[in-house]
Design an enzyme around this catalytic site. Sequence first.
Site, PDB file in Angstrom:
ATOM      1  N   CYS A  43       0.858  -1.064  -0.101  1.00 55.80           N
ATOM      2  CA  CYS A  43       0.226   0.005   0.215  1.00 55.80           C
ATOM      3  C   CYS A  43       0.790   1.153   0.132  1.00 55.80           C
ATOM      4  O   CYS A  43       1.919   1.514   0.655  1.00 55.80           O
ATOM      5  CB  CYS A  43      -0.793   0.085   1.267  1.00 55.80           C
ATOM      6  SG  CYS A  43      -2.153   1.378   1.148  1.00 55.80           S
ATOM      7  N   ASP A  45       0.381   3.806   1.745  1.00 58.03           N
ATOM      8  CA  ASP A  45       0.395   4.299   3.095  1.00 58.03           C
ATOM      9  C   ASP A  45       1.986   4.546   3.657  1.00 58.03           C
ATOM     10  O   ASP A  45       2.511   3.726   3.417  1.00 58.03           O
ATOM     11  CB  ASP A  45      -0.331   3.384   3.910  1.00 58.03           C
ATOM     12  CG  ASP A  45      -0.891   3.848   5.359  1.00 58.03           C
ATOM     13  OD1 ASP A  45       0.297   4.517   6.071  1.00 58.03           O
ATOM     14  OD2 ASP A  45      -1.877   4.086   5.641  1.00 58.03           O
ATOM     15  N   ARG A  47       2.955   4.445   6.189  1.00 57.54           N
ATOM     16  CA  ARG A  47       3.367   3.805   7.578  1.00 57.54           C
ATOM     17  C   ARG A  47       3.745   2.503   7.283  1.00 57.54           C
ATOM     18  O   ARG A  47       4.019   1.611   8.384  1.00 57.54           O
ATOM     19  CB  ARG A  47       2.049   3.794   8.557  1.00 57.54           C
ATOM     20  CG  ARG A  47       1.706   5.384   9.088  1.00 57.54           C
ATOM     21  CD  ARG A  47       0.510   5.499   9.522  1.00 57.54           C
ATOM     22  NE  ARG A  47      -0.787   4.956   8.730  1.00 57.54           N
ATOM     23  CZ  ARG A  47      -1.990   4.889   8.784  1.00 57.54           C
ATOM     24  NH1 ARG A  47      -2.078   5.170  10.202  1.00 57.54           N
ATOM     25  NH2 ARG A  47      -2.765   4.399   8.164  1.00 57.54           N
ATOM     26  N   HIS A  99      -2.192  -4.063   4.970  1.00 57.27           N
ATOM     27  CA  HIS A  99      -2.152  -3.568   6.259  1.00 57.27           C
ATOM     28  C   HIS A  99      -3.539  -3.110   7.137  1.00 57.27           C
ATOM     29  O   HIS A  99      -4.575  -2.607   6.300  1.00 57.27           O
ATOM     30  CB  HIS A  99      -1.261  -2.241   6.550  1.00 57.27           C
ATOM     31  CG  HIS A  99      -1.933  -1.166   5.783  1.00 57.27           C
ATOM     32  ND1 HIS A  99      -2.459  -0.135   6.693  1.00 57.27           N
ATOM     33  CD2 HIS A  99      -1.748  -0.691   4.577  1.00 57.27           C
ATOM     34  CE1 HIS A  99      -2.845   0.727   5.890  1.00 57.27           C
ATOM     35  NE2 HIS A  99      -2.539   0.538   4.556  1.00 57.27           N
ATOM     36  N   CYS A 102      -6.197   0.029   6.728  1.00 55.69           N
ATOM     37  CA  CYS A 102      -5.869   0.737   5.426  1.00 55.69           C
ATOM     38  C   CYS A 102      -7.482   1.461   4.927  1.00 55.69           C
ATOM     39  O   CYS A 102      -8.422   1.070   4.860  1.00 55.69           O
ATOM     40  CB  CYS A 102      -5.944  -0.765   4.199  1.00 55.69           C
ATOM     41  SG  CYS A 102      -5.539   0.111   2.647  1.00 55.69           S
TER      42      CYS A 102
HETATM   43 CO    CO Z   1      -3.502   1.181   2.915  1.00 56.09          CO
END
Ligand code: CO
Length: 211
Positions: A43, A45, A47, A99, A102
């Site tokens: 992803c 993302d 993090r 994750h 998400c």
């Molecule tokens: Co995500």
Amino acid sequence: MPELYNTLLSNNKKWVAEITEKDPDFFINLSKGQAPPVLWIGCADSRVPANVITGTKPGEIFVHRNIANMVIHTDMNMLSVLDYAVNVLHIRHIIVCGHYGCGGVRAALSNTQFGIIDNWIRHIKDVYRLHNDELNALTDENERFDRLVELNVIEQVLDLAKTSIVQNAWKNKEQLWLHGWVYSLENGLVKDLDVNFGNDSELPVIYKLNA
Ligand code: CO
């Protein structure tokens, strides 16, 4: 210039200094070429950084990231990365890493319009529809969310196996393994979903492509 922006550049100089102090030839050696054994599809993302959470260095993981770690067969970006990773770099493992928490999956669970991204998110809604009975049986919203994150990863691993790129690699007897992981934002740990494909034996016949 904003302070954060300048910090990024000064951090880069510090990072180079730290690495070259331990290994003066690190960048010279890395500049000669890459032979990463792993392709990461994760992803976008912020993090979930592939190298950081796996304790790997530059040169060790070939990375493709998008919203909700999707493998969509009309996505030229994903297909190009996959083709290069499999047919040029001859990577041995492809890890799809989702994750919990998400935002893309959370959006797919809602009926809200978010804009153009709705077209991307729709593929996650398809995963929901495919596993409708299992997901609807979960009365706890958080459990349903977590399970959709997991099922989405499993479906993306299957979507990799459906590509001609992966199937041809298997036909050519390449050692290529597909795996599905889910990362926890809350404790930093990876859960291996134990979906490991090293050949097309478990792929439904309808998806199998002749050589
Ligand atoms: Co995500």
